[in-house]
Design a protein around this motif. Structure first.
Motif, short mmCIF file in Angstrom:
data_model
loop_
_atom_site.label_atom_id
_atom_site.label_comp_id
_atom_site.label_asym_id
_atom_site.label_seq_id
_atom_site.Cartn_x
_atom_site.Cartn_y
_atom_site.Cartn_z
N LEU A 151 -18.84 -17.00 -31.57
CA LEU A 151 -19.12 -15.31 -31.41
C LEU A 151 -18.81 -15.00 -32.62
O LEU A 151 -19.45 -14.16 -33.33
CB LEU A 151 -18.68 -14.80 -30.23
N LYS A 152 -17.68 -15.25 -33.33
CA LYS A 152 -17.29 -14.90 -34.78
C LYS A 152 -18.26 -15.31 -35.50
O LYS A 152 -18.48 -14.55 -36.55
CB LYS A 152 -15.76 -15.27 -34.82
N ARG A 153 -18.61 -16.62 -35.68
CA ARG A 153 -19.68 -16.86 -36.53
C ARG A 153 -21.04 -16.39 -36.59
O ARG A 153 -21.75 -16.15 -37.54
CB ARG A 153 -19.91 -18.55 -36.36
N LEU A 154 -21.39 -15.80 -35.35
CA LEU A 154 -22.76 -15.20 -35.11
C LEU A 154 -22.48 -13.53 -35.34
O LEU A 154 -23.46 -12.85 -35.39
CB LEU A 154 -23.04 -15.20 -33.71
N SER A 155 -21.51 -13.33 -35.59
CA SER A 155 -21.37 -11.68 -35.62
C SER A 155 -21.75 -11.01 -36.86
O SER A 155 -22.29 -9.93 -36.61
CB SER A 155 -19.94 -11.29 -35.73
N ASP A 156 -22.11 -11.83 -38.13
CA ASP A 156 -22.65 -11.27 -39.18
C ASP A 156 -24.25 -11.29 -38.95
O ASP A 156 -24.97 -10.52 -39.72
CB ASP A 156 -22.40 -12.10 -40.35
N ARG A 167 -19.79 -6.94 -29.50
CA ARG A 167 -18.41 -6.61 -29.51
C ARG A 167 -17.96 -6.54 -27.98
O ARG A 167 -16.77 -7.10 -27.68
CB ARG A 167 -18.16 -5.50 -30.09
N LEU A 168 -18.63 -6.01 -27.09
CA LEU A 168 -18.17 -6.14 -25.87
C LEU A 168 -17.99 -7.46 -24.96
O LEU A 168 -17.23 -7.80 -24.54
CB LEU A 168 -19.15 -5.25 -24.77
N ALA A 175 -10.40 -10.99 -23.56
CA ALA A 175 -9.36 -10.88 -22.37
C ALA A 175 -9.23 -11.75 -21.39
O ALA A 175 -8.32 -12.08 -20.91
CB ALA A 175 -9.99 -9.37 -21.71
N GLY A 176 -10.50 -12.62 -20.98
CA GLY A 176 -10.39 -13.55 -20.41
C GLY A 176 -9.66 -14.84 -20.73
O GLY A 176 -8.89 -15.30 -19.99
#
Length: 321
Positions: A151-156, A167-168, A175-176
Motif C-alpha cells: 500500500l505504501k508503494r501504491l500511495s503515490d 488512507r483509511l 491497526a490490524g
C-alpha cells in the motif's frame, strides 16, 4: 487393633444392644426387684430409670461408634480438591478408623493425580499458546506487513478522489497488524523469557495503565531468582487478576506487589473496585478465571487467596516458596 474393632458395623450395633439387654436381664434376675400385677409408683420409677439408663448408654455407645461416619459424610460434601490438605483425624481405633484412613488416602491420591493432570494440561496449553503466537507473528503478521508495504508503494499513484479511502485502508491494516502483535504478545510473554519477571510485570502494568486504570507497582529489592515455571505461574496469575480488575471491578487504581516474606515470595494484586457480590469464599463467586489461577498455583505448591481488599475491592494473593 483388637478383633472386636475389626467387626463390621452391623455386628457392632448388634453386640452393643445385645450387651445392654443382657445387663438388663441380669439386673432383673439377680437384683431384689419385682413388679406387681398392679405396678406401684416406686416400681414404675425403677422401670423408668432403668429404661432411661439403657437408652442413654445405648445412644452414647452408638454415637461414639457412628460419629466418625457423620464427619466423613460432611467432609465428602465439603471437600474441594483445589484446596488441598483437607483431612479427617483418623484416631487409633474404632469401627470407622479404617474407612477414614482409606478416605484420606483417596484424597491424597486424587490430589496427586489432579496435580499431575493439571500440570500436563497447562503445559500443553502453554505450548499451544506458544505455537499460535508464533504463527500469528510469522504468518499473519508478515502478511499484513507485506500488505502495508504494498500500500505504501501504491500511495503515490492513487487518484486524489480515492486518497481518503486509501488512507483509511492503510490505517485499518496497520491497526490490524498492531492487534495481531498484541494478541501474540499476550499469548506468549516473550518479555518474561528475555528480561525476567520484574520487567514482565512492569510491562503488564504499563499495558493496563493505558486502558484508563492506574497501576502501581511495589517490589522487594534483590529477590532471589525463581524457577521458570514459578515465574510463569506468577505472571499468569497477575495477568488474570489485572484482566478481572479491568473488565469487572470498575477499579480506577490497582496495586501490584511482589515481595519477600520470610521464605516465601508473595504476589499481591489489589484494586479499589466494587468487589464481589454473593458467592462462596469470603462472599466471592468464583468463575473459570479464578479456578484457573488456583490450578496454576497448585502446580508450584503455591497458596492462592482471593478476598476483600483494604480499599473495598478485591485482593488476589499468591504465596510461593
Amino acid at each position: 487393633m483388637t478383633s472386636g474393632m475389626r467387626l463390621p458395623l452391623y455386628w457392632r450395633v448388634c453386640l452393643i444392644n445385645g450387651l445392654l439387654f443382657v445387663v438388663g436381664t441380669m439386673a432383673l434376675a439377680f437384683l431384689p426387684v419385682t413388679v406387681s400385677a398392679r405396678v406401684l409408683v416406686s416400681e414404675a420409677i425403677v422401670l423408668v430409670l432403668g429404661l432411661t439408663a439403657i437408652v442413654g448408654l445405648n445412644s452414647l455407645l452408638l454415637r461414639t461408634s457412628l460419629a466418625p461416619l457423620d464427619r466423613l459424610v460432611r467432609m465428602m460434601d465439603e471437600v474441594d480438591l483445589q484446596r488441598p490438605g483437607q483431612r479427617l483425624p483418623e484416631g487409633r481405633s474404632g469401627v470407622a478408623t479404617k474407612l477414614v484412613r482409606s478416605f484420606n488416602a483417596m484424597l491424597t491420591r486424587l490430589e496427586t493425580e489432579r496435580g499431575t493432570s493439571n500440570a500436563k494440561a497447562l503445559a500443553a496449553q502453554e505450548a499451544e499458546r506458544h505455537r499460535i503466537a508464533q504463527e500469528l507473528h510469522d504468518e499473519i503478521g508478515q502478511s499484513l506487513t507485506a500488505v502495508l508495504l504494498g500500500l505504501k508503494r501504491l500511495s503515490d499513484r492513487v487518484p486524489a478522489e480515492l486518497a481518503d479511502e486509501f488512507r483509511l485502508v492503510q490505517e485499518t491494516t496497520r491497526a490490524g497488524l498492531d492487534e495481531v502483535r498484541e494478541v501474540a504478545r499476550r499469548l506468549r510473554p516473550g518479555v518474561l523469557e528475555d528480561l525476567g519477571l520484574h520487567n514482565a510485570l512492569a510491562a503488564l502494568a504499563t499495558e493496563f495503565s493505558s486502558h484508563g486504570m492506574r497501576v502501581r507497582r511495589v517490589s522487594s529489592p534483590g529477590l532471589a531468582p525463581l524457577a521458570p515455571e514459578t515465574e510463569l505461574v506468577i505472571y499468569r496469575v497477575a495477568q488474570e487478576a489485572l484482566t478481572n480488575a479491568a473488565r469487572h471491578s470498575g477499579a480506577t487504581e490497582v496495586e501490584v506487589s511482589l515481595l519477600r516474606q520470610g521464605n516465601h515470595v508473595v504476589l499481591g494484586v489489589e484494586d479499589n473496585g466494587r468487589g464481589f457480590r454473593g458467592g462462596a469464599e469470603g462472599g466471592i463467586q468464583e468463575g473459570a478465571g479464578m479456578r484457573g489461577m488456583r490450578e496454576r498455583a497448585l502446580l508450584v505448591a503455591g497458596e492462592l487467596r482471593i478476598g476483600p481488599g483494604q480499599r473495598g475491592g478485591v485482593r488476589v494473593e499468591l504465596r510461593v516458596s
